[in-house]
Structure formats: C-alpha cells, structure tokens
Design a protein around this motif. Structure first.
Motif, PDB file in Angstrom:
ATOM      1  N   UNK A 257       0.855  -1.181   0.000  1.00  0.00           N
ATOM      2  CA  UNK A 257       0.000   0.000   0.000  1.00  0.00           C
ATOM      3  C   UNK A 257       0.893   1.233   0.000  1.00  0.00           C
ATOM      4  N   UNK A 258       0.665   2.130  -0.961  1.00  0.00           N
ATOM      5  CA  UNK A 258       1.520   3.309  -1.109  1.00  0.00           C
ATOM      6  C   UNK A 258       0.753   4.611  -1.018  1.00  0.00           C
ATOM      7  N   UNK A 259       1.468   5.608  -0.545  1.00  0.00           N
ATOM      8  CA  UNK A 259       1.028   6.989  -0.605  1.00  0.00           C
ATOM      9  C   UNK A 259       1.179   7.413  -2.061  1.00  0.00           C
ATOM     10  N   UNK A 260       0.138   7.965  -2.648  1.00  0.00           N
ATOM     11  CA  UNK A 260       0.232   8.339  -4.066  1.00  0.00           C
ATOM     12  C   UNK A 260       1.165   9.509  -4.310  1.00  0.00           C
ATOM     13  N   UNK A 261       1.417  10.297  -3.269  1.00  0.00           N
ATOM     14  CA  UNK A 261       2.365  11.394  -3.443  1.00  0.00           C
ATOM     15  C   UNK A 261       3.781  10.860  -3.637  1.00  0.00           C
ATOM     16  N   UNK A 262       3.972   9.591  -3.209  1.00  0.00           N
ATOM     17  CA  UNK A 262       5.211   8.909  -3.539  1.00  0.00           C
ATOM     18  C   UNK A 262       6.424   9.271  -2.718  1.00  0.00           C
ATOM     19  N   UNK A 263       6.254  10.105  -1.705  1.00  0.00           N
ATOM     20  CA  UNK A 263       7.409  10.506  -0.905  1.00  0.00           C
ATOM     21  C   UNK A 263       7.819   9.430   0.096  1.00  0.00           C
ATOM     22  N   UNK A 264       6.835   8.721   0.583  1.00  0.00           N
ATOM     23  CA  UNK A 264       7.093   7.791   1.677  1.00  0.00           C
ATOM     24  C   UNK A 264       7.269   6.359   1.185  1.00  0.00           C
ATOM     25  N   UNK A 265       7.895   5.576   2.048  1.00  0.00           N
ATOM     26  CA  UNK A 265       7.991   4.145   1.753  1.00  0.00           C
ATOM     27  C   UNK A 265       6.596   3.539   1.927  1.00  0.00           C
ATOM     28  N   UNK A 266       6.462   2.241   1.646  1.00  0.00           N
ATOM     29  CA  UNK A 266       5.152   1.596   1.722  1.00  0.00           C
ATOM     30  C   UNK A 266       4.549   1.749   3.121  1.00  0.00           C
ATOM     31  N   UNK A 267       3.230   2.009   3.147  1.00  0.00           N
ATOM     32  CA  UNK A 267       2.513   2.116   4.420  1.00  0.00           C
ATOM     33  C   UNK A 267       2.345   0.729   5.010  1.00  0.00           C
ATOM     34  N   UNK A 268       2.179  -0.229   4.125  1.00  0.00           N
ATOM     35  CA  UNK A 268       1.981  -1.591   4.613  1.00  0.00           C
ATOM     36  C   UNK A 268       2.005  -2.535   3.426  1.00  0.00           C
ATOM     37  N   UNK A 269       1.960  -3.802   3.731  1.00  0.00           N
ATOM     38  CA  UNK A 269       1.970  -4.761   2.645  1.00  0.00           C
ATOM     39  C   UNK A 269       1.713  -6.149   3.184  1.00  0.00           C
ATOM     40  N   UNK A 270       1.517  -7.063   2.248  1.00  0.00           N
ATOM     41  CA  UNK A 270       1.275  -8.424   2.707  1.00  0.00           C
ATOM     42  C   UNK A 270       1.168  -9.363   1.545  1.00  0.00           C
ATOM     43  N   UNK A 271       0.606 -10.509   1.822  1.00  0.00           N
ATOM     44  CA  UNK A 271       0.468 -11.494   0.768  1.00  0.00           C
ATOM     45  C   UNK A 271       0.177 -12.856   1.339  1.00  0.00           C
ATOM     46  N   UNK A 272       0.210 -13.799   0.431  1.00  0.00           N
ATOM     47  CA  UNK A 272      -0.125 -15.175   0.792  1.00  0.00           C
ATOM     48  C   UNK A 272       1.153 -15.944   1.122  1.00  0.00           C
ATOM     49  N   UNK A 273       1.107 -16.703   2.196  1.00  0.00           N
ATOM     50  CA  UNK A 273       2.277 -17.497   2.603  1.00  0.00           C
ATOM     51  C   UNK A 273       1.830 -18.920   2.941  1.00  0.00           C
ATOM     52  N   UNK A 274       1.559 -19.686   1.898  1.00  0.00           N
ATOM     53  CA  UNK A 274       0.965 -21.004   2.084  1.00  0.00           C
ATOM     54  C   UNK A 274       1.907 -22.060   2.655  1.00  0.00           C
ATOM     55  N   UNK A 275       3.206 -21.788   2.661  1.00  0.00           N
ATOM     56  CA  UNK A 275       4.156 -22.809   3.137  1.00  0.00           C
ATOM     57  C   UNK A 275       4.697 -22.551   4.534  1.00  0.00           C
ATOM     58  N   UNK A 276       4.353 -21.403   5.080  1.00  0.00           N
ATOM     59  CA  UNK A 276       5.045 -20.984   6.306  1.00  0.00           C
ATOM     60  C   UNK A 276       4.776 -21.902   7.503  1.00  0.00           C
ATOM     61  N   UNK A 277       3.524 -22.284   7.701  1.00  0.00           N
ATOM     62  CA  UNK A 277       3.224 -23.135   8.859  1.00  0.00           C
ATOM     63  C   UNK A 277       3.989 -24.448   8.776  1.00  0.00           C
ATOM     64  N   UNK A 278       4.102 -24.974   7.571  1.00  0.00           N
ATOM     65  CA  UNK A 278       4.841 -26.208   7.357  1.00  0.00           C
ATOM     66  C   UNK A 278       6.311 -26.005   7.717  1.00  0.00           C
ATOM     67  N   UNK A 279       6.842 -24.855   7.299  1.00  0.00           N
ATOM     68  CA  UNK A 279       8.248 -24.571   7.619  1.00  0.00           C
ATOM     69  C   UNK A 279       8.486 -24.489   9.123  1.00  0.00           C
ATOM     70  N   UNK A 280       7.432 -24.161   9.852  1.00  0.00           N
ATOM     71  CA  UNK A 280       7.544 -24.095  11.299  1.00  0.00           C
ATOM     72  C   UNK A 280       7.090 -25.390  11.952  1.00  0.00           C
ATOM     73  N   UNK A 281       7.166 -26.445  11.204  1.00  0.00           N
ATOM     74  CA  UNK A 281       6.929 -27.766  11.774  1.00  0.00           C
ATOM     75  C   UNK A 281       5.471 -28.166  11.884  1.00  0.00           C
ATOM     76  N   UNK A 282       4.608 -27.457  11.184  1.00  0.00           N
ATOM     77  CA  UNK A 282       3.193 -27.798  11.241  1.00  0.00           C
ATOM     78  C   UNK A 282       2.725 -28.430   9.956  1.00  0.00           C
ATOM     79  N   UNK A 283       1.423 -28.597   9.820  1.00  0.00           N
ATOM     80  CA  UNK A 283       0.868 -29.154   8.593  1.00  0.00           C
ATOM     81  C   UNK A 283       0.847 -28.105   7.498  1.00  0.00           C
ATOM     82  N   UNK A 284       0.531 -28.514   6.295  1.00  0.00           N
ATOM     83  CA  UNK A 284       0.436 -27.574   5.194  1.00  0.00           C
ATOM     84  C   UNK A 284      -0.922 -26.893   5.264  1.00  0.00           C
ATOM     85  N   UNK A 285      -0.920 -25.630   5.642  1.00  0.00           N
ATOM     86  CA  UNK A 285      -2.175 -24.882   5.760  1.00  0.00           C
ATOM     87  C   UNK A 285      -1.997 -23.554   5.043  1.00  0.00           C
TER      88      UNK A 285
END
Length: 432
Positions: free
Chosen positions: A281-309
RNA sequence: GUGAAAGUAGCUCAGUUGGAUAGAGCAUCGGAUUGUGGUUCCGAGGGUCGCGGGUUCGAAUCCCGUCUUUCACCCCA
C-alpha cells in the motif's frame, strides 16, 4: 548524569500517547468489525525462530541476547513466526479458518530513518486455512476499511497488487531456472524502489542474457493484466495465476474498494516466504515508503513444523502511517477533558468538601478533578479551562445551605442546586 | 555497517569578520483580579551554546574526535 533516550526509540508524552492510542484503537475497532479476533504472544522468542524463515543476515537486524540459562533469544522483529508457532501448537483443536489480528510492539536493530524506527507498532491481520482469493480480498478490504475510515481516498493511496506465482511462471517460461527465483526476487523487488538505471544494472547482473532481462523489465512495467499476452504466450500455469488475480479483483470490486487497487507486476516483496498474491500500500504522493503490505504465505506453517495450511495476511506499521496522516491533517486523537472540575472560593475551608464530592463523582463513573493549590477562584477556573473541563462545581457560601453552583464551561451558564439534588439528578455517564 | 548534513532555553529559531553579563516568540510559573475561565497586561525561572579535546589574548562562531538527530545506501519482515 543525564541519560538520553535510546536511538530509534520514542517517548510518548500524553499528546503523543493520545495519537498512538487513536491509531491503535482504530486498527482494533476495524479488525473486530471485519471478524478478526485479537491475539498476542511474548515480546521475545528463541533467536532461532527468526533464522528459520529469513536466514542468518537477519540476525544482524534484530536485538538478541542470552538469558541466564544461556539461551539465545531475540526481541521480536515481526509477529508472523509467533503466529505460526501459536497456530501450529493448537492446529488440531482450532476451528478453521482462523481470523486473527494483533498490534505487536516490534524491534529491529536497523539504522533509523524516515518512517523507520527501532521500536514501533505494527497492525497484523491474518487468515489461516482459506485457499481462495476471497481471503486475500478480505484482508485487503480490512486494511482499506481502516484507511478509508481515517479519511484516505483512492486519490491518496493505492494498493499495488501482483502475484509471486504469476511472476514465477512467467520467469520460468522465459527460461529462468526455478532455483534462481528466490535470489532474483529481492532484485525485482527494487524495480520502483531503486533509481531506474540502477535497477537495470542489478537486473543485468542477475540475468546474464540481456534479451531476457529486457523482457523481465518489460513485463514488470505493464499496467493491465491483459498486456501479458503481448510479452509472452501464456501457458497453463500463467493462466492459472492470471485467473486468481482476476478473481481477487472481482471480490475487491464487490467489496467496493477496487478503486484503491491496481495490478502492478513491479510488486514482489523482498521476503522469501510469500507464495502467491502479494501487495503493498503506497502513498500516491510517492514521498514515503510503503505504508503496509502483505500477501499469501501457504508454506510458512509447514516450515515451522506444522501441517500444510494456506495462509494470507498483511502488516501495517505506525511510523509511516503516522507521518502520512500528520501531513494530511488526518490525525484526530480523542480530545482529553474532565467531566467536572471542583473549584473552591475558600480552599482552606472547603477543600475537604471538594475532595469528598470529587471522590463521589469518580465513584459514579465521572472524571473529576480539583486543584491542589490554594489558589484564587479565578485561577482555579483557569486551570479548569486548561484541563478542558465540561463543567465546574463551585463551592462557596452556598455550602452553608448544602448548596453548590454548577457552571457549564461551554455556555458559561450556572445554577445553584442542593448537593443531594445534584447527586440525585446525576445520570450514569454515557459510555463512549 | 557505509555516506552526507545538522545540533544555541521545554519547542521554533536569531546571534555580524572570532570580542564584553548569549537573545526573541511560544510554552511554564507568579502577579494584575479577595466569588468566575478561554483574551489582555506585567514579571520571573529556565542555557557547561550536544559532549570532549585543540587553535587563539579571547570560541556559540575556526579545527579534530565523539554522541545524537535527519536524509540517502545496505536491508525492509
């Protein structure tokens, strides 16, 4: 000896604290109405937890220490690993999907600069256990629900959305080996962050074939999804990724926030663990770095020793957001104020009565205050004004008849009333 | 971790070519006002000129170091 505050930290004096609370209360309120439940974890974890995901370079970026049992620990630089750990721990008993949010205080040992400190707050919203793009849409909506509420319009901010799967399948089609993708992402992430010539240089360094490098850049600059065809003939994988983005945009449209959103293949995100949809998420004036961001991380729980969720989520820090809202005059912390200020004409004689009334008002749920100083009535009223008191109670001669004077500080009107009657008429204070 | 700029009262800043007890506005505190606030007027407190060293008869001013802040880079979870 004067001890200065630690580099990259902030002191929250009451006015700053009011702003911080206003931001965080807003985050929480919006999370709850979007159906998320709040969680939190410890402020420090095993150092190793942050190595799993991000490797050794990350250790230099965090505050770590040994406890007395010689355990290597670290102040949390993010909360997603904690979330993964907590969810994995109870995955078999937790009803899916999990919709949780948190506003952790985080620590990173980086050099402070604009919009980046060593200690900050970050709003995190995650959905675990839903594969479809509807979950990504809901998380993005939640972020926009907040940003829209504080007064940011599609003219102010934009959510730039892309897909790691799309990028991966296109790079693959261009002949980039699967193994090289992970090291390529951080470079591609720089497209709009580094100066143009510099990005080209970095890209050429990574991709020896200049033709392919050009093609990659060409792809990353397209504005609409349908233009992908002009660059490369889509295969099944590419089409699948395109479809998912289309579905996401369709949901965002139904949710009424699509005007905020824009497909932008230049969004990659530096982090290795993202698997599919990514956005910033960006400020349209473009002066600042991203306000926030994210995404899908389907493998992370598995990497932490859990099931694939499957899982998806975003984070938004308080630093950049705070700067942006301040620039636009959108910071509106709750005004402070006292319900009743009790002033004495003769403080030496009536302070006891004043304190008694103060205590009674407080017990009934009102905020009430008085002056410690034996000052003139004028001065006490001055203090009441300074404290933004809604009403003043003046104790003077009338006290002999068990009466007091209630003065409305906004209208300046006042009336005499028996003390008993005053308390009898007092309704419970309105909840906020 | 690298590079650049800045640092004078709580805040925003003046301070001449290196010259005497370093100033202003805002804020704070007190008074004008012995039963009435937000305005006004008067007064007071508050500074080792970031810190340490050097040059000089003399340093807020020049030089070196250091710390902090800001900006950019690395990194960005």
């Amino acid at each position: 000896m004067k001890i200065p505050p630690v580099k990259g930290t902030r002191d929250f004096y009451p006015p700053d604290m009011a702003i911080r609370n206003w931001i965080i209360d807003g985050w929480k309120k919006v999370s709850l109405r979007n159906g998320f439940e709040e969680y939190d974890g410890p402020i420090f974890e095993y150092l190793q937890m942050y190595q799993i995901k991000s490797g050794d370079e990350i250790i230099e970026q965090l505050f770590s220490f040994k406890d007395r049992g010689d355990r290597d620990l670290a102040l949390r630089p993010e909360i997603t690993p904690t979330l993964a750990r907590m969810v994995n721990q109870k995955i078999s008993s937790l009803p899916l999907p999990i919709k949780w949010f948190s506003v952790p205080r985080l620590f990173r040992a980086e050099r402070p600069q604009k919009g980046r400190l060593r200690e900050f707050f970050q709003w995190n919203v995650d959905i675990i256990g839903v594969e479809g793009a509807l979950a990504d849409a809901e998380v993005i909506f939640c972020a926009l629900d907040y940003l829209r509420e504080v007064g940011l319009t599609p003219r102010d901010i934009v959510v730039k959305i892309s897909s790691r799967k799309l990028l991966a399948s296109i790079l693959e089609k261009m002949g980039i080996a699967d193994k090289r993708l992970e090291s390529l992402y951080p470079v591609l992430d720089k497209k709009d962050k580094a100066p143009e010539g510099e990005f080209k240089q970095m890209l050429n360094k990574k991709v020896a074939d200049a033709k392919i490098a050009d093609k990659i850049q060409e792809f990353m600059e397209i504005k609409v999804i349908s233009d992908i065809k002009k660059i490369i003939e889509p295969d099944d994988k590419i089409n699948e990724a395109i479809d998912k983005i289309a579905v996401l945009f369709d949901w965002l449209k139904r949710m009424g926030v699509v005007e905020y959103c824009q497909f932008d293949p230049g969004i990659v995100r530096g982090l290795a663990y993202y698997t599919d949809i990514v956005y910033e998420i960006y400020d349209k004036r473009g002066e600042l770095r991203a306000i926030g961001g994210g995404g899908r991380y389907d493998d992370l729980l598995k990497q932490f020793g859990g099931p694939e969720v499957p899982a998806t989520g975003f984070g938004m820090g308080d630093c950049v957001l705070g700067l942006m809202l301040e620039e636009r005059g959108l910071l509106k912390p709750k005004p402070t104020g006292t319900d009743y200020f009790i002033a004495c004409v003769e403080p030496e004689q009536t302070l006891q009565d004043a304190v008694k009334i103060v205590a009674e008002l407080r017990t009934k749920g009102y905020s009430a205050d008085f002056s410690y100083k034996s000052a003139s009535l004028s001065r006490q009223l001055k203090q009441a004004s300074a404290q933004n008191a809604k009403k003043c109670i003046i104790l003077g001669d009338e006290l002999k008849n068990n009466e007091l004077v209630v003065k409305d500080m906004t209208t300046s009107k006042q009336k005499r009333i028996k003390i008993d009657a005053f308390f009898a008429e007092l309704n419970p204070p309105k909840a906020d």
